[in-house]
Scaffold this motif. Structure first.
Motif, mmCIF file in Angstrom:
data_model
loop_
_atom_site.group_PDB
_atom_site.id
_atom_site.type_symbol
_atom_site.label_atom_id
_atom_site.label_comp_id
_atom_site.label_asym_id
_atom_site.label_seq_id
_atom_site.Cartn_x
_atom_site.Cartn_y
_atom_site.Cartn_z
ATOM 1 N N ALA A 37 0.833 -1.209 0.000
ATOM 2 C CA ALA A 37 0.000 0.000 0.000
ATOM 3 C C ALA A 37 0.869 1.261 0.000
ATOM 4 C CB ALA A 37 -0.923 -0.002 1.221
ATOM 5 N N HIS A 38 2.003 1.198 0.689
ATOM 6 C CA HIS A 38 2.916 2.355 0.713
ATOM 7 C C HIS A 38 3.494 2.612 -0.678
ATOM 8 C CE1 HIS A 38 6.091 5.056 1.964
ATOM 9 N NE2 HIS A 38 6.945 4.283 1.310
ATOM 10 N N GLU A 39 3.911 1.551 -1.331
ATOM 11 C CA GLU A 39 4.567 1.699 -2.634
ATOM 12 C C GLU A 39 3.544 2.069 -3.718
ATOM 13 O OE1 GLU A 39 7.860 1.383 -2.359
ATOM 14 O OE2 GLU A 39 8.024 2.173 -4.400
ATOM 15 N N ALA A 40 2.346 1.469 -3.610
ATOM 16 C CA ALA A 40 1.333 1.671 -4.666
ATOM 17 C C ALA A 40 0.462 2.898 -4.416
ATOM 18 C CB ALA A 40 0.450 0.438 -4.754
ATOM 19 N N ARG A 41 0.534 3.462 -3.234
ATOM 20 C CA ARG A 41 -0.316 4.578 -2.802
ATOM 21 C C ARG A 41 -1.762 4.125 -2.599
ATOM 22 N NH1 ARG A 41 2.213 9.956 -5.496
ATOM 23 N NH2 ARG A 41 4.313 9.430 -4.889
ATOM 24 N N ARG A 42 -2.308 3.394 -3.572
ATOM 25 C CA ARG A 42 -3.661 2.845 -3.452
ATOM 26 C C ARG A 42 -3.616 1.484 -4.138
ATOM 27 N NH1 ARG A 42 -9.398 4.770 -5.190
ATOM 28 N NH2 ARG A 42 -8.614 4.448 -7.287
ATOM 29 N N VAL A 43 -4.093 0.469 -3.457
ATOM 30 C CA VAL A 43 -3.953 -0.863 -4.040
ATOM 31 C C VAL A 43 -5.292 -1.589 -3.997
ATOM 32 C CG1 VAL A 43 -3.133 -1.819 -1.831
ATOM 33 C CG2 VAL A 43 -2.614 -3.009 -3.965
ATOM 34 N N GLU A 44 -5.534 -2.379 -5.005
ATOM 35 C CA GLU A 44 -6.807 -3.076 -5.121
ATOM 36 C C GLU A 44 -6.735 -4.409 -4.370
ATOM 37 O OE1 GLU A 44 -10.182 -5.049 -6.638
ATOM 38 O OE2 GLU A 44 -8.301 -5.600 -7.635
ATOM 39 N N PHE A 45 -7.852 -4.815 -3.807
ATOM 40 C CA PHE A 45 -7.941 -6.037 -2.998
ATOM 41 C C PHE A 45 -7.388 -7.252 -3.764
ATOM 42 C CE2 PHE A 45 -10.110 -9.750 -1.342
ATOM 43 C CZ PHE A 45 -10.073 -9.560 0.018
ATOM 44 N N ASP B 53 11.559 -9.748 1.954
ATOM 45 C CA ASP B 53 10.209 -9.918 1.407
ATOM 46 C C ASP B 53 9.576 -8.558 1.099
ATOM 47 O OD1 ASP B 53 10.395 -12.615 1.568
ATOM 48 O OD2 ASP B 53 9.143 -12.848 3.356
ATOM 49 N N ALA B 54 9.756 -7.614 2.042
ATOM 50 C CA ALA B 54 9.176 -6.272 1.844
ATOM 51 C C ALA B 54 9.783 -5.608 0.617
ATOM 52 C CB ALA B 54 9.413 -5.413 3.085
ATOM 53 N N ARG B 55 11.101 -5.753 0.455
ATOM 54 C CA ARG B 55 11.770 -5.153 -0.712
ATOM 55 C C ARG B 55 11.267 -5.795 -2.006
ATOM 56 N NH1 ARG B 55 16.807 -5.523 2.238
ATOM 57 N NH2 ARG B 55 17.133 -3.545 3.299
ATOM 58 N N ASP B 56 11.072 -7.107 -1.969
ATOM 59 C CA ASP B 56 10.610 -7.812 -3.167
ATOM 60 C C ASP B 56 9.190 -7.364 -3.528
ATOM 61 O OD1 ASP B 56 10.845 -9.829 -5.236
ATOM 62 O OD2 ASP B 56 9.355 -10.948 -4.089
ATOM 63 N N LEU B 57 8.334 -7.213 -2.513
ATOM 64 C CA LEU B 57 6.962 -6.758 -2.785
ATOM 65 C C LEU B 57 6.969 -5.349 -3.368
ATOM 66 C CD1 LEU B 57 5.144 -8.083 0.411
ATOM 67 C CD2 LEU B 57 4.747 -8.825 -1.934
ATOM 68 N N ALA B 58 7.816 -4.487 -2.812
ATOM 69 C CA ALA B 58 7.906 -3.102 -3.313
ATOM 70 C C ALA B 58 8.385 -3.104 -4.769
ATOM 71 C CB ALA B 58 8.855 -2.291 -2.441
ATOM 72 N N ARG B 59 9.328 -3.974 -5.070
ATOM 73 C CA ARG B 59 9.849 -4.054 -6.445
ATOM 74 C C ARG B 59 8.752 -4.503 -7.405
ATOM 75 N NH1 ARG B 59 11.498 -7.854 -9.719
ATOM 76 N NH2 ARG B 59 10.991 -9.447 -8.188
ATOM 77 N N ARG B 60 7.940 -5.480 -6.953
ATOM 78 C CA ARG B 60 6.873 -5.974 -7.822
ATOM 79 C C ARG B 60 5.810 -4.902 -8.059
ATOM 80 N NH1 ARG B 60 4.904 -11.644 -5.701
ATOM 81 N NH2 ARG B 60 6.395 -11.579 -4.010
ATOM 82 N N VAL B 61 5.540 -4.083 -7.031
ATOM 83 C CA VAL B 61 4.575 -2.986 -7.214
ATOM 84 C C VAL B 61 5.103 -2.000 -8.247
ATOM 85 C CG1 VAL B 61 3.498 -0.999 -6.095
ATOM 86 C CG2 VAL B 61 3.570 -3.179 -4.917
ATOM 87 N N ARG B 62 6.399 -1.679 -8.134
ATOM 88 C CA ARG B 62 6.994 -0.728 -9.090
ATOM 89 C C ARG B 62 6.901 -1.253 -10.521
ATOM 90 N NH1 ARG B 62 11.987 -0.417 -5.963
ATOM 91 N NH2 ARG B 62 11.289 0.538 -4.037
#
Lengths: 117, 266
Positions: A37-45, B53-62
């Motif tokens: 949620a932090h990285e995406a700002r808004r995230v879908e379920f 894990d947190a870094r990997d999730l952040a990378r996937r969001v990007r």
């Protein structure tokens, strides 16, 4: 537990970082939700469910815990005819995530320092 | 034990303190595949693994947020669209002064100015809208608005710089200094596009886009034209620059689209 004004850095020489860990945040799935949620700002379920490999029911329970703690906001809407649920990090959630990450880093530093001695 | 820094600390000891031990764990009932619990369950590893894990999730969001091919394609089209406008657009000539055998005049490319302003503002609106649409369809929000705002601001700044320089040009009819020429190339529409791409690369922590934007800016600022257009006359001298700049963006767009397609899980 330390006072709210203390940061992990302030506590470096006093309490061990493990004593300040927040049980709500210090959990693999919930930490994952907050990170996304932090990285995406808004995230879908659905995105959260796929990335964290959870059932809808399990994810809902974790979200409920985070919402009750005031760390996320849940907003339901529609995309065409499809219902969609969006999750946004609150300011408190942002701070809690930053605190958790800082404490984990501090913990690792302490362990590495101890192992090096 | 943990506060004694002289002691040897291992992760299993930390796990014992970090995690709530479940009495059923020794007989394998701590968490079935369909478990439904919101308690603090074992994190599946040490703090190092949680952070990884947190870094990997952040990378996937990007990765999910990126639609890099879109701005490159739209801006390439804008640059190609400028070619006929440069060729057939209206020019206002003024302040002619005799120099040597000929004369030097101030030329205001009126239609070209309006084209770049309108086309780039429209392009950034299309890019922001498209980015948000694609990213939201993937389930996340995009970090594109600061990029679009920067792009529009740079367009405005570039034209403001040009207008002020033409009005105050102290050395006219001499050529401006090398620094002023560099600055004007950087703030001209093709240069401003590159600077804005640097902002997008920073917003998305996208190293490949950063390298691409630096390469593109080098092409714009040098400027590389392979000797084309040297004697093409006043109506076509600009064509090589625009074709090369637009071509680089178009190739970049195709490359990023291909990379994204290859990376997508089948």
């Amino acid at each position: 537990m330390t006072g709210p004004a203390d940061t992990p850095a302030d506590e470096n020489e006093s309490a061990h970082p493990v004593t300040g860990l927040d049980d709500v945040v210090h959990q693999r799935v919930r930490l994952g939700i907050l990170t996304i949620a932090h990285e995406a700002r808004r995230v879908e379920f659905g995105y959260l469910r796929t990335q964290l490999e959870l059932t809808a029911g399990n994810l809902s329970q974790h979200l409920s815990v985070l919402e009750t703690a005031g760390l996320v906001e849940i907003e339901k809407g529609y995309a065409g005819r499809r219902g969609r649920t969006w999750i946004t990090l609150t300011a408190a959630g942002n701070a809690a995530l930053a605190e958790e990450i800082a404490r984990l880093k501090l913990l690792i530093t302490r362990v590495e320092t101890a192992n090096g001695q | 034990m943990l506060t004694n820094m002289n002691a040897k600390i291992n992760y299993s000891a930390i796990d014992d303190m970090l995690l709530i031990r479940n009495p059923l764990a020794p007989i394998g009932l701590v968490c079935k595949p369909v478990c439904m619990t919101t308690n603090s369950v074992p994190a599946g590893g040490d703090p190092r693994r949680l952070l990884a894990d947190a870094r990997d999730l952040a990378r996937r969001v990007r990765l999910a947020q990126r639609v890099t091919w879109l701005p490159l394609l739209v801006l390439a089209l804008v640059i190609f669209g400028a070619i006929p406008v440069h060729r057939y657009g209206r020019a206002v000539v003024s302040d002619c002064q005799a120099v040597g055998d000929g004369q030097v005049c101030k030329v205001w490319l009126q239609t070209v100015t309006f084209y770049w302003l309108a086309a780039l503002v429209l392009a950034y609106v299309v890019i922001a809208g498209g980015y948000l649409r694609v990213a939201r369809a993937r389930g996340v929000d995009a970090r594109v608005l600061p990029y679009a705002v920067t792009g529009v601001a740079l367009v405005g700044l570039g034209f403001a710089f040009a207008a002020v320089w033409v009005r105050l040009h102290p050395a006219y009819p001499e050529d401006p200094s090398a620094f002023v020429q560099f600055l004007s190339r950087l703030l001209a529409p093709p240069g401003a596009i590159g600077v804005a791409l640097l902002v997008l690369a920073w917003l998305e922590r996208h190293v490949a886009l950063l390298l691409f934007a630096l390469g593109y800016l080098t092409v714009v600022l040098v400027p590389i034209n392979f000797g084309w257009g040297a004697h093409w006359g006043p109506h076509t001298w600009f064509v090589p620059h625009l074709v090369i700049n637009g071509g680089v963006l178009l190739l970049g767009s195709a490359g990023f689209a291909l990379a994204q397609r290859l990376r997508r899980p089948r």
